[in-house]
Design a protein around this motif. Structure first.
Motif, PDB file in Angstrom:
ATOM      1  N   LEU A 248       0.823  -1.206   0.000  1.00  0.00           N
ATOM      2  CA  LEU A 248       0.000   0.000   0.000  1.00  0.00           C
ATOM      3  C   LEU A 248       0.857   1.257   0.000  1.00  0.00           C
ATOM      4  O   LEU A 248       1.927   1.307   0.618  1.00  0.00           O
ATOM      5  N   TYR A 249       0.349   2.275  -0.671  1.00  0.00           N
ATOM      6  CA  TYR A 249       1.060   3.544  -0.881  1.00  0.00           C
ATOM      7  C   TYR A 249       0.108   4.675  -0.492  1.00  0.00           C
ATOM      8  O   TYR A 249      -1.030   4.734  -0.968  1.00  0.00           O
ATOM      9  N   ALA A 250       0.542   5.580   0.383  1.00  0.00           N
ATOM     10  CA  ALA A 250      -0.315   6.668   0.874  1.00  0.00           C
ATOM     11  C   ALA A 250       0.064   8.000   0.239  1.00  0.00           C
ATOM     12  O   ALA A 250       1.253   8.334   0.153  1.00  0.00           O
ATOM     13  N   ARG A 251      -0.951   8.748  -0.201  1.00  0.00           N
ATOM     14  CA  ARG A 251      -0.738  10.081  -0.769  1.00  0.00           C
ATOM     15  C   ARG A 251      -1.594  11.109  -0.030  1.00  0.00           C
ATOM     16  O   ARG A 251      -2.636  10.775   0.523  1.00  0.00           O
ATOM     17  N   TYR A 270       4.617   2.572   1.794  1.00  0.00           N
ATOM     18  CA  TYR A 270       5.203   3.820   1.289  1.00  0.00           C
ATOM     19  C   TYR A 270       4.295   4.981   1.674  1.00  0.00           C
ATOM     20  O   TYR A 270       3.067   4.878   1.571  1.00  0.00           O
ATOM     21  N   ILE A 271       4.908   6.085   2.096  1.00  0.00           N
ATOM     22  CA  ILE A 271       4.163   7.293   2.442  1.00  0.00           C
ATOM     23  C   ILE A 271       4.756   8.454   1.650  1.00  0.00           C
ATOM     24  O   ILE A 271       5.952   8.742   1.759  1.00  0.00           O
ATOM     25  N   GLN A 272       3.917   9.099   0.852  1.00  0.00           N
ATOM     26  CA  GLN A 272       4.382  10.219   0.030  1.00  0.00           C
ATOM     27  C   GLN A 272       4.170  11.534   0.765  1.00  0.00           C
ATOM     28  O   GLN A 272       3.081  11.824   1.250  1.00  0.00           O
ATOM     29  N   LEU A 273       5.230  12.336   0.833  1.00  0.00           N
ATOM     30  CA  LEU A 273       5.197  13.636   1.490  1.00  0.00           C
ATOM     31  C   LEU A 273       5.342  14.744   0.457  1.00  0.00           C
ATOM     32  O   LEU A 273       5.865  14.531  -0.641  1.00  0.00           O
ATOM     33  N   GLN A 274       4.886  15.947   0.828  1.00  0.00           N
ATOM     34  CA  GLN A 274       5.077  17.141   0.009  1.00  0.00           C
ATOM     35  C   GLN A 274       6.232  17.961   0.590  1.00  0.00           C
ATOM     36  O   GLN A 274       6.601  17.798   1.751  1.00  0.00           O
ATOM     37  N   MET A 275       6.769  18.857  -0.212  1.00  0.00           N
ATOM     38  CA  MET A 275       7.876  19.697   0.266  1.00  0.00           C
ATOM     39  C   MET A 275       7.478  20.496   1.502  1.00  0.00           C
ATOM     40  O   MET A 275       8.261  20.636   2.443  1.00  0.00           O
TER      41      MET A 275
END
Length: 336
Positions: A248-251, A270-275
């Motif tokens: 699983l991948y989180a956005r 996976y965890i997606q972060l923003q700047m």
């Protein structure tokens, strides 16, 4: 949200009374549909009048999240006019809560008809062209994952336009499965250890039968299913997917995260972060809550990204302005 039925009826009554009062002598009727649409008839086609009324409505009822669309009708209101009004209303947003019928709207309506024909054609063909955006491993600068999207040539417009068409036609389930099916054919033809990230819609995440169908399709394939936290995906669904050993991948996590849902992130690979997430207070303490089995992906725009700037954080992968887009994944044999 957060209102019980009695409070909602009271708010609705206040809204109806305000609309009658603000319309003044131009009031021609008020009709309620499904407790979510109010149709206000204005007996005047002067744009100054309609603008004054819509401006006053937004100002006087600022505590409500109101969206307003306006269409001129001659003598009677037919069903097709109501459909046009609803489509026009779907184009509104927080930055543009009021939209009037205009040439741009009519162009978008015709474009949507064309996109719907295209969508049905691809669903019937059971294959759609895809594009692959590389997600680079930070330390090796090699491709570690691919973000999978529908090719721009297949959408005939922006992703937001496509999603509005899928919403109005109720085709999110079929569309998500089409993407998964098309990707599985490619991956089976070109085996690779590189992971492929596919974002599923809220409709698919809330349909257990469809999820089971997707699970069977991606079994033993390096395909990761992504959740956008701006949508409503039940925690129970995430837990069930992890029990079945799906990746699983989180956005869009941190800007749509409530304190009572933080623990759900521990079930993501996976965890997606923003700047801008990296500038949040206590971001390091938050990242350190996760063990090394969780990988963090940083999404950035067009700014220059220095590895030294990321050293204080647990960033494993990056995707952004410098990420290549491919119409095929033959590149993965040499880059991953």
């Amino acid at each position: 949200r957060d209102y019980n039925h009695e409070n909602y009826k009271a708010k609705l009554k206040d809204l109806e009374e305000a609309l009658r009062l603000l319309s003044k002598q131009h009031f021609g009727g008020l009709y309620l549909e499904s407790f979510s649409y109010l149709y206000l008839v204005i007996l005047n086609i002067d744009k100054r009048v309609t603008k004054r009324i819509s401006d006053l409505v937004c100002k006087e009822l600022s505590e409500l999240d109101l969206r307003i669309s306006l269409l001129q009708a001659n003598h009677s209101v037919r069903t097709d006019k109501l459909i046009q009004l609803k489509y026009l209303n779907a184009l509104t947003g927080t930055s543009n809560p009021v939209i009037y019928d205009n040439k741009n709207f009519r162009y978008n309506q015709e474009l949507s008809k064309t996109i719907l024909l295209n969508v049905n054609k691809f669903i019937e063909a059971k294959r759609i062209p895809l594009t692959f955006t590389s997600i680079h491993h930070l330390s090796s600068n090699k491709i570690g994952l691919y973000q999978v999207d529908v090719s721009a040539s297949a959408m005939l417009g922006e992703e937001s336009t496509l999603n509005r068409v899928l919403d109005s036609a109720g085709l999110h389930l079929e569309w998500d499965y089409l993407v998964i099916h098309s990707l599985s054919l490619i991956v089976k033809q070109q085996p690779s250890q590189t992971g492929f990230v596919v974002l599923l819609s809220e409709d698919t995440w809330n349909d257990k039968k469809q999820l089971a169908k997707i699970q069977r399709k991606i079994k033993d394939l390096p395909i990761l299913l992504a959740v956008d936290f701006s949508t409503n995906v039940p925690k129970e669904t995430i837990l069930e997917m992890k029990e079945k050993h799906l990746s699983l991948y989180a956005r869009n996590c941190l800007n749509h995260m409530s304190p009572n849902r933080i623990d759900i992130l521990f079930h993501f690979d996976y965890i997606q972060l923003q700047m801008n997430d990296l500038g949040l207070k206590n971001i390091n303490r938050f990242l350190n809550l996760f063990d090394t089995s969780t990988a963090f992906v940083l999404q950035y725009a067009n700014q220059t990204l220095k590895r030294s700037d990321l050293e204080p954080y647990r960033i494993d992968y990056v995707i952004g302005g410098a990420s290549e887009k491919h119409e095929s994944v033959t590149i993965s044999k040499t880059s991953s």
